[in-house]
Design an enzyme around this catalytic site. Structure first.
Site, mmCIF file in Angstrom:
data_model
loop_
_atom_site.group_PDB
_atom_site.id
_atom_site.type_symbol
_atom_site.label_atom_id
_atom_site.label_comp_id
_atom_site.label_asym_id
_atom_site.label_seq_id
_atom_site.Cartn_x
_atom_site.Cartn_y
_atom_site.Cartn_z
ATOM 1 C CG ASP A 17 -34.518 14.190 -73.883
ATOM 2 O OD1 ASP A 17 -35.562 13.842 -72.806
ATOM 3 O OD2 ASP A 17 -35.646 14.654 -74.516
ATOM 4 C CB SER A 18 -33.528 10.107 -73.706
ATOM 5 O OG SER A 18 -34.646 10.904 -74.443
ATOM 6 C CB CYS A 80 -35.918 13.399 -69.249
ATOM 7 S SG CYS A 80 -36.586 12.145 -69.611
ATOM 8 C CD GLU A 159 -37.928 10.665 -81.436
ATOM 9 O OE1 GLU A 159 -37.563 9.193 -82.508
ATOM 10 O OE2 GLU A 159 -37.283 11.447 -80.857
ATOM 11 C CB CYS A 191 -43.781 12.565 -73.105
ATOM 12 S SG CYS A 191 -42.158 11.661 -74.425
ATOM 13 C CG HIS A 193 -40.471 12.656 -78.088
ATOM 14 N ND1 HIS A 193 -39.640 13.006 -77.275
ATOM 15 C CD2 HIS A 193 -40.424 12.472 -79.567
ATOM 16 C CE1 HIS A 193 -38.692 12.694 -78.061
ATOM 17 N NE2 HIS A 193 -39.430 12.525 -79.322
#
Lengths: 272, 272
Positions: A17-18, A80, A159, A191, A193
């Site tokens: 993933d990024s 991702c 985040e 996504c 997240h």
């Protein structure tokens, strides 16, 4: 022969993933297949991918996939959405081990669940612009209508640790308003997240709309593929390795929020 | 001799940032010195810097500075708070042209303005953790007390275009609450994106607190340095070149929002 098979099956699954987001995919994979060995790569020097170009994201994804192949993985999961949307087709051509992305898994699950054939997709700018979910869903059922919305504030909200509360609810309302007006009955969290916002999204959009979390969907697909190839690791406990392209310390600290203190050691590698 | 001086003075000023944010610095420089030629570099392959490590940010900043020197700049402005905080000392040692960062300029201006010697600093996680503003302010006046707060949601809010409105005000309230409780009389916008939130910040914090925008402060410092070295370009109109490390198209589109349609051509370069 048995020994040789066992050796192949104990090779790790590579997940990349990024940054941190893909750890929700890793968590889903470890829950479903706790015996598998895993290598996770977080490209924290380049995070986020969602706002970057197809060309450069594919370049990053190629370098990481080659790194994972060098580390002898038996398959690769692109955890991702942006990299799956931009790079999966290309990587499938150049990488010799099976490689899958979060998008197909989430698309198939959503297309199976929807009753009124109206699906909403939320994700980063890159994922939404690529139309990758819509293309996959149409392959499965051409009659489904897709409506999508980029939600660039969701990743920084997660985040920042603001996964619930008034401000987060207000932002979710703004982003989902148009989708709700289209009478969707299913929404894809496009996504990695976003699963961390799932409860608050549920609170805002109500109980009637099905929420498809592509992390769980892709974990199920990994299991299916490995079973099909007789490549599941069936004994012992899985061990996990973590690699990043920027600070290992920060990755360990934030990553353990995603993964419940399973990250013991993180190594930094250059992938340029 | 005159001709030679003219030739040196017409060399461009190099300005760099992790992405678009530094364009607020560029706008301030062009406003103050419209005759100067400028080269802007936006490291859009690695944006944002604010959440990344000192080591990797310094690595990026070094490569960009060398690129600017190769392009024959007469001085370099680090128009990124994180890179100024992390890398200015190191770059000063290895780069032969004058190099300045946004932090010193903003610090000196704030230290001059404050009456009660209580200054608030808002910025990215990297800038705030580095304590760079506090260190610079203390050099100027050791009696000043600094209070800082990282505001990771401000950059995505600006890039989403949500520079005003209820949600943005609510987020500003959360981030500035502790600073206001400390009775600060001056606040430094320690990130180049933040000037675009200035009006809304003003609305939330009221009219009694002075807002220091480090973009304007650094432009004034550039002029002072060039005047001091007799290196100002005094004739003709400035021309501007733009370089990025990811998609030129996107940079042009978003960049023109910052700079009022002054970006005509953007070139992509590899700095690895």
């Amino acid at each position: 022969m048995q020994e040789k098979l066992k050796k192949i099956n104990s090779k790790p699954i590579g997940i990349f993933d990024s940054g941190f987001g893909g750890l929700t995919v890793m968590a889903a994979v470890t829950k479903l297949m706790p015996k598998e060995n895993l290598i996770y790569f977080g490209d924290t020097a380049h995070v986020p991918y969602g706002t970057k170009s197809k060309k450069i994201v594919t370049d990053f994804a190629t370098k990481i996939s080659k790194f994972l192949v060098k580390n002898d993985v038996k398959m690769i999961v692109i955890a991702c959405n942006t990299a799956s949307a931009f790079s999966l087709d290309y990587l499938n051509k150049i990488i010799k081990v099976p490689i899958i992305g979060v998008i197909k898994a989430g698309s198939v699950m959503a297309a199976k669940i929807t009753n009124n054939k109206k699906i909403g997709v939320i994700g980063t700018e890159g994922t939404v612009k690529s139309n990758a979910y819509e293309k996959e869903i149409k392959k499965y059922d051409s009659k489904v209508k897709c409506f999508s919305k980029a939600c660039p504030l969701f990743v920084p909200l997660v985040e920042e640790g603001w996964c619930s509360g008034k401000i987060t609810e207000d932002i979710i309302k703004v982003y989902t308003k148009d989708l709700l007006n289209k009478n969707i009955d299913t929404i894809i969290l496009g996504c990695t997240h976003y699963p961390l916002l799932k409860k608050t999204i549920r609170k805002v959009i109500g109980s009637k709309i099905s929420i498809v979390d592509s992390a769980s969907a892709v974990a199920a697909q990994v299991k299916e593929i490995l079973e099909g190839k007789n490549m599941l690791k069936t004994t012992g406990k899985g061990n996990y390795q973590f690699f990043v392209s920027d600070s290992p310390e920060k990755f360990k600290a934030i990553g353990n929020k995603f993964l419940g203190d399973k990250i013991l050691k993180v190594s930094k590698v250059e992938i340029n």
